[in-house]
Design a protein around this motif. Sequence first.
Motif, PDB file in Angstrom:
ATOM      1  N   LYS A   9      -5.456  -1.194   2.086  1.00 38.00           N
ATOM      2  CA  LYS A   9      -5.366  -1.312   0.625  1.00 38.00           C
ATOM      3  C   LYS A   9      -4.789  -0.040   0.018  1.00 38.00           C
ATOM      4  O   LYS A   9      -3.915  -0.093  -0.870  1.00 38.00           O
ATOM      5  CB  LYS A   9      -6.756  -1.601   0.050  1.00 38.00           C
ATOM      6  N   GLN A  10      -5.243   1.093   0.479  1.00 34.76           N
ATOM      7  CA  GLN A  10      -4.747   2.363  -0.049  1.00 34.76           C
ATOM      8  C   GLN A  10      -3.355   2.687   0.486  1.00 34.76           C
ATOM      9  O   GLN A  10      -2.487   3.159  -0.262  1.00 34.76           O
ATOM     10  CB  GLN A  10      -5.723   3.502   0.310  1.00 34.76           C
ATOM     11  N   SER A  66      -0.949   0.669   1.470  1.00 36.73           N
ATOM     12  CA  SER A  66       0.106  -0.201   0.949  1.00 36.73           C
ATOM     13  C   SER A  66       0.478   0.104  -0.495  1.00 36.73           C
ATOM     14  O   SER A  66       1.415  -0.480  -1.041  1.00 36.73           O
ATOM     15  CB  SER A  66      -0.286  -1.674   1.092  1.00 36.73           C
ATOM     16  N   LYS A  67      -0.234   1.034  -1.117  1.00 41.99           N
ATOM     17  CA  LYS A  67       0.147   1.497  -2.458  1.00 41.99           C
ATOM     18  C   LYS A  67       1.262   2.534  -2.382  1.00 41.99           C
ATOM     19  O   LYS A  67       1.955   2.768  -3.375  1.00 41.99           O
ATOM     20  CB  LYS A  67      -1.065   2.086  -3.173  1.00 41.99           C
ATOM     21  N   ASN A 127       0.020  -5.339  -3.224  1.00 41.86           N
ATOM     22  CA  ASN A 127       0.494  -4.029  -3.646  1.00 41.86           C
ATOM     23  C   ASN A 127       2.020  -3.925  -3.638  1.00 41.86           C
ATOM     24  O   ASN A 127       2.574  -2.826  -3.723  1.00 41.86           O
ATOM     25  CB  ASN A 127      -0.125  -2.938  -2.765  1.00 41.86           C
TER      26      ASN A 127
END
Length: 312
Positions: free
Chosen positions: A124-125, A127-128, A158
Amino acid sequence: MITTITLNTAIDQVYEVESLDVGGTNRVSAITQEAGGKGMNVAKVLQYLGAEVNVGGFAGGTNGKKIRQLLKKRAIPSELISVSGESRICLTVLDSLNSKVTELLESGPEISVEEWQSMLEWVKQKSKIVKWFALSGSLPKGLPTTAYAELIQIIHANGAKAVLDSSGDALRNGIEAKPFAIKPNEHEIAAILGKTAITETELLEAGGRFVSEGIDHVCLTLGEEGAIFVNQYGYFKANAPSIDVINTVGSGDAFVGGLLYGLAQNEEISTAYKRAIACGSVNAMYRAIGFIDLGQVEVLMEQITIEKIKDR
């Protein structure tokens, strides 16, 4: 930056013998050892091509420490999540006299719910800030068959893109999440369709259906017969260049590396496809897994032709 994810990392150990005597004593003439797992091989190829790449995944135990050391030796940045289990060893035996390859693959550690949640949060982080991902290989024990689908959904949310290369239910469920590109071989497509064998017509039909459902690039690899590509512009058939095969292990990963490099560089689609086939072919010319020679890749790309079969 391109990130490759290997959920079931390994130490790839290659033994070369003159002639494998099953049940007898075999003396090893050469040994190589590398950080392994399909995503690791993709990362190596991307590094040879000049891409900025890093790797994610799970690694545990003494073997996990060795995997990190081997990556550091190659100067490939890693962000592997530590797990309580022991990472696996995958042994490849090259029979030089008979040109045969034998693989012995351990299953790897079992991933806990907490460890999987750590991976989901990391992706999640990540792919930002990273826009291209390779999701490659088998799923370790403990993970649901929807694992790749979950990762693809996070990556897409993202605004990033994922290339998926797996098999079985992991591939089937991953396809439902609509990755940007997939690279199944004909046997993997046959398994998804519940068949033991598949015709070219059935391959084309499957590829067309996947594109209609939202996958941009369906890359169907056919070994020495080349590959079939399906995208919004139509159906395409590419030949494989003639080479002297030494070790095909890792060739599919090299294909993904070449494809992903071309897509990330915004190359012409036909060029990216040719690069993918050339990288896979060059890898098969060497004993090392996930190795390419850039000069040979360029030479083979000139030998590859792509023919449009029909429009979509």
